[in-house]
Design a protein around this motif. Structure first.
Motif, PDB file in Angstrom:
ATOM      1  N   HIS A 298       0.815  -1.228   0.000  1.00  0.00           N
ATOM      2  CA  HIS A 298       0.000   0.000   0.000  1.00  0.00           C
ATOM      3  C   HIS A 298       0.843   1.270   0.000  1.00  0.00           C
ATOM      4  O   HIS A 298       0.727   2.123   0.878  1.00  0.00           O
ATOM      5  CB  HIS A 298      -0.956  -0.009   1.192  1.00  0.00           C
ATOM      6  CG  HIS A 298      -1.897  -1.165   1.164  1.00  0.00           C
ATOM      7  ND1 HIS A 298      -2.025  -2.056   2.213  1.00  0.00           N
ATOM      8  CD2 HIS A 298      -2.750  -1.589   0.213  1.00  0.00           C
ATOM      9  CE1 HIS A 298      -2.934  -2.978   1.899  1.00  0.00           C
ATOM     10  NE2 HIS A 298      -3.383  -2.715   0.688  1.00  0.00           N
ATOM     11  N   HIS A 310       3.157   4.737   3.221  1.00  0.00           N
ATOM     12  CA  HIS A 310       3.015   3.321   2.885  1.00  0.00           C
ATOM     13  C   HIS A 310       2.661   2.473   4.099  1.00  0.00           C
ATOM     14  O   HIS A 310       2.793   2.906   5.257  1.00  0.00           O
ATOM     15  CB  HIS A 310       4.302   2.788   2.255  1.00  0.00           C
ATOM     16  CG  HIS A 310       5.511   2.876   3.138  1.00  0.00           C
ATOM     17  ND1 HIS A 310       5.748   2.001   4.169  1.00  0.00           N
ATOM     18  CD2 HIS A 310       6.552   3.744   3.127  1.00  0.00           C
ATOM     19  CE1 HIS A 310       6.881   2.306   4.757  1.00  0.00           C
ATOM     20  NE2 HIS A 310       7.398   3.378   4.152  1.00  0.00           N
ATOM     21  N   GLY A 311       2.249   1.261   3.801  1.00  0.00           N
ATOM     22  CA  GLY A 311       1.994   0.290   4.846  1.00  0.00           C
ATOM     23  C   GLY A 311       3.293  -0.202   5.458  1.00  0.00           C
ATOM     24  O   GLY A 311       4.322  -0.293   4.785  1.00  0.00           O
ATOM     25  N   TYR A 313       4.594  -3.308   8.110  1.00  0.00           N
ATOM     26  CA  TYR A 313       4.274  -4.488   8.920  1.00  0.00           C
ATOM     27  C   TYR A 313       5.405  -4.857   9.887  1.00  0.00           C
ATOM     28  O   TYR A 313       5.291  -5.824  10.650  1.00  0.00           O
ATOM     29  CB  TYR A 313       3.948  -5.686   8.015  1.00  0.00           C
ATOM     30  CG  TYR A 313       5.076  -6.116   7.107  1.00  0.00           C
ATOM     31  CD1 TYR A 313       6.123  -6.905   7.589  1.00  0.00           C
ATOM     32  CD2 TYR A 313       5.095  -5.757   5.767  1.00  0.00           C
ATOM     33  CE1 TYR A 313       7.162  -7.307   6.756  1.00  0.00           C
ATOM     34  CE2 TYR A 313       6.111  -6.155   4.926  1.00  0.00           C
ATOM     35  CZ  TYR A 313       7.147  -6.926   5.426  1.00  0.00           C
ATOM     36  OH  TYR A 313       8.169  -7.321   4.598  1.00  0.00           O
ATOM     37  N   ARG A 332       0.261   1.331  10.025  1.00  0.00           N
ATOM     38  CA  ARG A 332       0.259  -0.092  10.384  1.00  0.00           C
ATOM     39  C   ARG A 332      -0.389  -0.922   9.284  1.00  0.00           C
ATOM     40  O   ARG A 332      -1.415  -0.565   8.727  1.00  0.00           O
ATOM     41  CB  ARG A 332      -0.481  -0.311  11.702  1.00  0.00           C
ATOM     42  CG  ARG A 332      -0.407  -1.775  12.206  1.00  0.00           C
ATOM     43  CD  ARG A 332      -1.126  -1.940  13.520  1.00  0.00           C
ATOM     44  NE  ARG A 332      -2.557  -1.647  13.398  1.00  0.00           N
ATOM     45  CZ  ARG A 332      -3.458  -2.497  12.896  1.00  0.00           C
ATOM     46  NH1 ARG A 332      -3.070  -3.684  12.450  1.00  0.00           N
ATOM     47  NH2 ARG A 332      -4.727  -2.156  12.844  1.00  0.00           N
ATOM     48  N   ASP A 333       0.255  -2.071   8.991  1.00  0.00           N
ATOM     49  CA  ASP A 333      -0.237  -2.963   7.945  1.00  0.00           C
ATOM     50  C   ASP A 333       0.177  -4.388   8.282  1.00  0.00           C
ATOM     51  O   ASP A 333       0.838  -4.627   9.311  1.00  0.00           O
ATOM     52  CB  ASP A 333       0.345  -2.549   6.583  1.00  0.00           C
ATOM     53  CG  ASP A 333      -0.578  -2.866   5.409  1.00  0.00           C
ATOM     54  OD1 ASP A 333      -1.402  -3.792   5.535  1.00  0.00           O
ATOM     55  OD2 ASP A 333      -0.473  -2.177   4.380  1.00  0.00           O
ATOM     56  N   GLY A 337      -0.402  -7.353   2.805  1.00  0.00           N
ATOM     57  CA  GLY A 337      -1.468  -6.373   2.673  1.00  0.00           C
ATOM     58  C   GLY A 337      -2.867  -6.943   2.572  1.00  0.00           C
ATOM     59  O   GLY A 337      -3.776  -6.280   2.072  1.00  0.00           O
ATOM     60  N   ASP A 339      -5.105  -7.648   4.961  1.00  0.00           N
ATOM     61  CA  ASP A 339      -6.099  -7.182   5.924  1.00  0.00           C
ATOM     62  C   ASP A 339      -6.660  -5.820   5.500  1.00  0.00           C
ATOM     63  O   ASP A 339      -6.020  -4.784   5.676  1.00  0.00           O
ATOM     64  CB  ASP A 339      -5.464  -7.068   7.314  1.00  0.00           C
ATOM     65  CG  ASP A 339      -6.488  -6.714   8.391  1.00  0.00           C
ATOM     66  OD1 ASP A 339      -7.675  -6.513   8.052  1.00  0.00           O
ATOM     67  OD2 ASP A 339      -6.087  -6.643   9.572  1.00  0.00           O
ATOM     68  N   LYS A 340      -7.874  -5.815   4.936  1.00  0.00           N
ATOM     69  CA  LYS A 340      -8.478  -4.574   4.448  1.00  0.00           C
ATOM     70  C   LYS A 340      -8.847  -3.610   5.565  1.00  0.00           C
ATOM     71  O   LYS A 340      -9.103  -2.439   5.327  1.00  0.00           O
ATOM     72  CB  LYS A 340      -9.718  -4.900   3.613  1.00  0.00           C
ATOM     73  CG  LYS A 340      -9.406  -5.645   2.323  1.00  0.00           C
ATOM     74  CD  LYS A 340     -10.661  -5.894   1.507  1.00  0.00           C
ATOM     75  CE  LYS A 340     -10.331  -6.628   0.215  1.00  0.00           C
ATOM     76  NZ  LYS A 340     -11.554  -6.887  -0.600  1.00  0.00           N
ATOM     77  N   ALA A 342      -6.776  -2.982   8.091  1.00  0.00           N
ATOM     78  CA  ALA A 342      -5.551  -2.343   8.568  1.00  0.00           C
ATOM     79  C   ALA A 342      -5.549  -0.880   8.135  1.00  0.00           C
ATOM     80  O   ALA A 342      -6.030  -0.550   7.053  1.00  0.00           O
ATOM     81  CB  ALA A 342      -4.321  -3.066   8.022  1.00  0.00           C
ATOM     82  N   ALA A 344      -3.354   1.130   6.876  1.00  0.00           N
ATOM     83  CA  ALA A 344      -2.738   1.420   5.581  1.00  0.00           C
ATOM     84  C   ALA A 344      -3.641   1.009   4.430  1.00  0.00           C
ATOM     85  O   ALA A 344      -3.786   1.740   3.447  1.00  0.00           O
ATOM     86  CB  ALA A 344      -1.383   0.709   5.471  1.00  0.00           C
ATOM     87  N   ALA A 345      -4.268  -0.156   4.543  1.00  0.00           N
ATOM     88  CA  ALA A 345      -5.184  -0.610   3.494  1.00  0.00           C
ATOM     89  C   ALA A 345      -6.407   0.291   3.422  1.00  0.00           C
ATOM     90  O   ALA A 345      -6.883   0.634   2.330  1.00  0.00           O
ATOM     91  CB  ALA A 345      -5.600  -2.057   3.765  1.00  0.00           C
TER      92      ALA A 345
END
Length: 385
Positions: A298, A310-311, A313, A332-333, A337, A339-340, A342, A344-345
């Motif tokens: 993301h 950006h995401g 993790y 946070r992600d 990617g 987890d919608k 999260a 970042a998503a």
């Protein structure tokens, strides 16, 4: 023989003919002819005519009343007759490698008309340039999106190039261009676009001499629409980002930004690229082998130099607590990617090219206006100058 005799009239003693009769007839014919003289340059049949400065129509002993210049497809070239009616000049350059026809009419002081016609062909350039532009034709973008052109050749006649580009908006708003160096020209209004604005850009570059002997070859119309307004503000001190949609706060997201020595830029930044997943290697931005992450999720580009939102993790409990990045804004992600829900998503899926991300309270300076699509960091008066 009868016809010849009738034309000849009587002898020198004839009351109705003779020298007086013939003189009156010639005088009557002469009085019907206009004294105006129309001249067209270039001359009829001319080849390899320059696209600027060569076309001109003049009238002597009269005033121009009509000038029509058309290309081979019937398209008319705009122009203006001078106040005294003596000259006509085009309002724009001509296209390259194109055949044109000219029809001009002038009238003398008695209102008698004289006309002239001409046809010529413009030059075929050996060297050309185009402008690569963003956003794309038909796209919908955020309120911070400028119209940006990058030319394939350095431009030394910027006024001529800029004059050949027209930006129209609905609703109407003043839009001005600004040059960054000699190969980039951006257009924007004073403030962010109003949501829903329709923007039309006419690139009439075909035939424009951008530098000696180098001519444009683009004739294109680009249209794009400004979508809903989304402006997000990152506060480096509080490590939180507030997302504002159409003037209303819709979410506050914990973030992590640049750690000491790697501070995030301050300023208004525009999302110029969205990548569902990308590799981030410190070597590409001058940080040696400090990091090489092959699956950053993301990611949204904020600067040409490599600043992304950006995401993340791998950040542990950094989000909202301390700044740990090399200058990017991290949300946070999860790896991959998937987890919608999260942060970042969530943000990625609700963002578009042209959205604005503002960073404040960083110890670093304000981002340069040409580092990305970030001309909003230049005052309007300086932008127009």
């Amino acid at each position: 023989m009868l016809a010849v005799t009738a034309c000849g009239g009587g002898g020198p003693d004839s009351a109705s003919g003779g020298e007086d009769g013939k003189g009156n007839g010639a005088g009557a014919a002469q009085s019907k002819q206009s004294e105006a003289v129309v001249t067209i340059a270039p001359k009829d049949g001319a080849k390899s005519v320059d696209t600027s400065g060569a076309l001109k129509v003049t009238a002597a002993k009269g005033r121009l009343t009509e000038v029509v210049v058309k290309d081979s497809d019937g398209g008319r070239i705009a122009g203006k007759i001078s106040g005294d009616g003596a000259t006509w000049t085009p309002s724009t350059h001509l296209a390259a490698a194109t055949k044109y026809s000219v029809h001009a009419v002038a009238k003398d002081s008695e209102g008698r008309a004289a006309a002239a016609e001409s046809g010529f062909t413009t030059l075929t350039p050996q060297n050309t340039f185009i402008g690569h532009f963003t956003p794309e034709d038909g796209s919908t973008v955020g309120v911070g999106m400028p119209f940006s052109l990058r030319f394939t050749r350095g431009i030394t006649k910027p006024e001529d190039v800029e004059k050949a580009i027209t930006v129209r908006t609905e609703p109407a708003v003043e839009v001005a261009g600004h040059w960054f160096g000699n190969d980039r020209l951006d257009f924007r209004p004073e403030k962010y676009w109003k949501a829903g604005t329709e923007v039309t850009v006419e690139l009439n570059l075909n035939g424009v001499e951008g530098r000696p002997g180098v001519y444009g070859e683009q004739a294109k119309t680009v249209k794009f629409t400004i979508g809903r307004s989304q402006v997000s503000t990152v506060d480096v001190k509080t490590r939180k980002m507030k997302v504002v949609r159409d003037g209303k706060l819709i979410r506050t997201i914990p973030v992590t930004t640049g750690k000491p020595g790697y501070d995030t830029w301050n300023g208004q930044m525009v999302i110029s690229e969205k990548l569902t997943v990308t590799r981030m290697n410190g070597e590409t931005v001058g940080y040696g082998g400090e990091y090489d992450i092959k699956d950053v999720p993301h990611a949204m580009r904020l600067t040409t130099s490599g600043t992304f939102l950006h995401g993340n993790y791998w950040g542990g409990d950094a989000f909202g607590n301390y700044n740990a990045s090399h200058g990017c804004v991290g949300l946070r992600d999860v790896r991959g990617g998937w987890d919608k829900k999260a942060p970042a998503a969530w943000f990625f899926n609700r963002s578009m090219i042209g959205d604005v991300v503002i960073v404040k309270n960083s110890d670093d300076r304000t981002v340069a206006p040409d580092n990305g699509l970030n001309g909003w960091n230049m005052p309007w008066e300086k932008w127009k100058a």
